[in-house]
Design a protein around this motif. Sequence first.
Motif, short mmCIF file in Angstrom:
data_model
loop_
_atom_site.label_atom_id
_atom_site.label_comp_id
_atom_site.label_asym_id
_atom_site.label_seq_id
_atom_site.Cartn_x
_atom_site.Cartn_y
_atom_site.Cartn_z
N THR A 127 58.68 43.77 88.95
CA THR A 127 58.33 44.82 87.79
C THR A 127 56.85 44.05 87.40
OG1 THR A 127 60.34 45.18 87.19
CG2 THR A 127 58.61 45.48 85.57
N PRO A 128 55.77 44.71 86.90
CA PRO A 128 54.69 44.06 86.55
C PRO A 128 54.85 43.39 85.03
CG PRO A 128 54.12 46.30 87.28
CD PRO A 128 55.49 45.99 87.46
N HIS A 129 54.46 42.07 85.02
CA HIS A 129 54.33 41.49 83.77
C HIS A 129 53.64 40.45 83.82
CE1 HIS A 129 56.89 38.90 86.64
NE2 HIS A 129 56.86 37.97 85.67
N ILE A 130 53.40 39.77 82.45
CA ILE A 130 52.59 38.73 82.31
C ILE A 130 53.40 37.35 82.39
CG2 ILE A 130 50.70 37.53 80.79
CD1 ILE A 130 49.71 40.38 81.57
N GLY A 131 52.84 36.57 83.49
CA GLY A 131 53.80 35.41 83.77
C GLY A 131 52.94 33.98 83.75
N THR A 132 53.70 32.94 84.28
CA THR A 132 53.01 31.78 84.49
C THR A 132 52.28 31.52 85.83
OG1 THR A 132 55.27 30.79 85.32
CG2 THR A 132 54.84 30.84 82.93
N ALA A 133 51.80 30.42 85.81
CA ALA A 133 50.90 30.29 86.92
C ALA A 133 51.80 29.67 88.27
CB ALA A 133 50.20 28.69 86.80
N GLU A 134 53.12 29.30 87.99
CA GLU A 134 54.40 29.21 89.01
C GLU A 134 54.57 30.56 89.56
OE1 GLU A 134 54.85 27.65 85.75
OE2 GLU A 134 53.71 25.79 86.70
N GLU A 135 54.47 31.58 88.76
CA GLU A 135 55.03 32.88 89.23
C GLU A 135 53.88 33.65 90.23
OE1 GLU A 135 57.51 35.36 86.52
OE2 GLU A 135 56.49 34.08 85.19
N CYS A 136 52.73 33.27 89.90
CA CYS A 136 51.34 33.90 90.43
C CYS A 136 51.54 33.83 92.12
CB CYS A 136 50.36 33.03 90.16
SG CYS A 136 48.62 33.77 90.51
N ARG A 138 48.73 38.13 85.57
CA ARG A 138 49.23 39.45 86.00
C ARG A 138 50.13 39.44 87.21
NH1 ARG A 138 43.78 42.72 85.33
NH2 ARG A 138 43.07 40.69 86.30
N ILE A 139 51.32 39.33 87.08
CA ILE A 139 52.19 39.40 88.15
C ILE A 139 52.69 40.72 88.55
CG2 ILE A 139 54.34 38.04 88.95
CD1 ILE A 139 52.22 36.28 88.05
N GLY A 140 52.68 41.05 90.02
CA GLY A 140 53.20 42.26 90.31
C GLY A 140 52.43 43.63 90.07
N TYR A 141 51.26 43.18 89.61
CA TYR A 141 50.37 44.68 89.45
C TYR A 141 49.66 45.27 90.53
CZ TYR A 141 50.48 43.52 84.43
OH TYR A 141 50.54 43.34 83.20
N ASP A 142 49.82 46.55 90.72
CA ASP A 142 49.01 47.21 91.54
C ASP A 142 47.73 47.78 90.80
OD1 ASP A 142 50.08 49.38 89.88
OD2 ASP A 142 51.16 50.34 91.20
N MET A 143 46.94 48.47 91.64
CA MET A 143 45.69 48.86 91.10
C MET A 143 45.85 49.75 89.65
SD MET A 143 42.54 49.01 93.14
CE MET A 143 42.53 48.46 94.81
N ARG A 144 46.90 50.51 89.67
CA ARG A 144 46.84 51.49 88.35
C ARG A 144 47.38 50.46 87.30
NH1 ARG A 144 49.80 57.23 87.25
NH2 ARG A 144 50.09 57.16 85.35
N ALA A 145 48.22 49.63 87.40
CA ALA A 145 48.66 48.46 86.41
C ALA A 145 47.57 47.53 86.10
CB ALA A 145 49.92 47.88 86.83
N CYS A 146 46.78 47.34 87.02
CA CYS A 146 45.84 46.51 86.66
C CYS A 146 44.81 47.00 85.90
CB CYS A 146 44.79 46.00 88.03
SG CYS A 146 45.58 44.66 88.91
N LEU A 147 44.03 48.37 86.13
CA LEU A 147 43.44 49.20 85.34
C LEU A 147 44.05 49.55 83.93
CD1 LEU A 147 42.27 51.98 88.26
CD2 LEU A 147 40.82 50.05 86.94
N GLU A 148 45.26 49.83 84.01
CA GLU A 148 45.82 49.81 82.57
C GLU A 148 45.84 48.52 81.78
OE1 GLU A 148 49.78 51.32 83.47
OE2 GLU A 148 48.90 53.54 83.67
#
Length: 160
Positions: A3-12, A27-37
């Motif tokens: 699931t897209p979420h804001i995370g830590t460097a270790e999760e990157c 930004r962890i697990g982001y696709d193009m749409r999630a990145c744009l949002e």
Amino acid sequence: MQTPHIGTAEECEFARMREPFLTTGYRIGYDMRACLESVFAWHNETLSIWTHLVGFFVCVLLAWRTLRDIKAAGGARVHTVMALFFFIPAIGSMASSTLFHVLRSTSEKVYATLAPLDFLFIALVLVGTQVSHIYYSLAECPKLCHRYFAVLFLACAAAV
């Protein structure tokens, strides 16, 4: 895919995208749409995205005003060309950098494609800035000016 979420460097997911002094805000697990949002969310790219996006619009406005003023003053075509030598790369740099910072969390492939484009436009801005300075410095010596630009053109062609 997580699931897209804001995370830590270790999760990157992508080692290249980690910044050494930033421990969170990725930004962890982001696709193009999630990145744009995510342009409207707070993360470690937010300020980069917005400063480059605002810079893009400022450059477009300044280019339009400069070209309009050159035309209104009856300036020679060379003045328009010199202005474009700076503004086209500057606008391209702001646009490519905005795109890079918005989409860099999508995948390693997107990162690997957009990072060189961002660096290319930065280099073109540096060249464009120098071209107009040198042109006006050598305006009184047309022969030297033509030689300089011939060498500059060949050097740029060789670099590309």
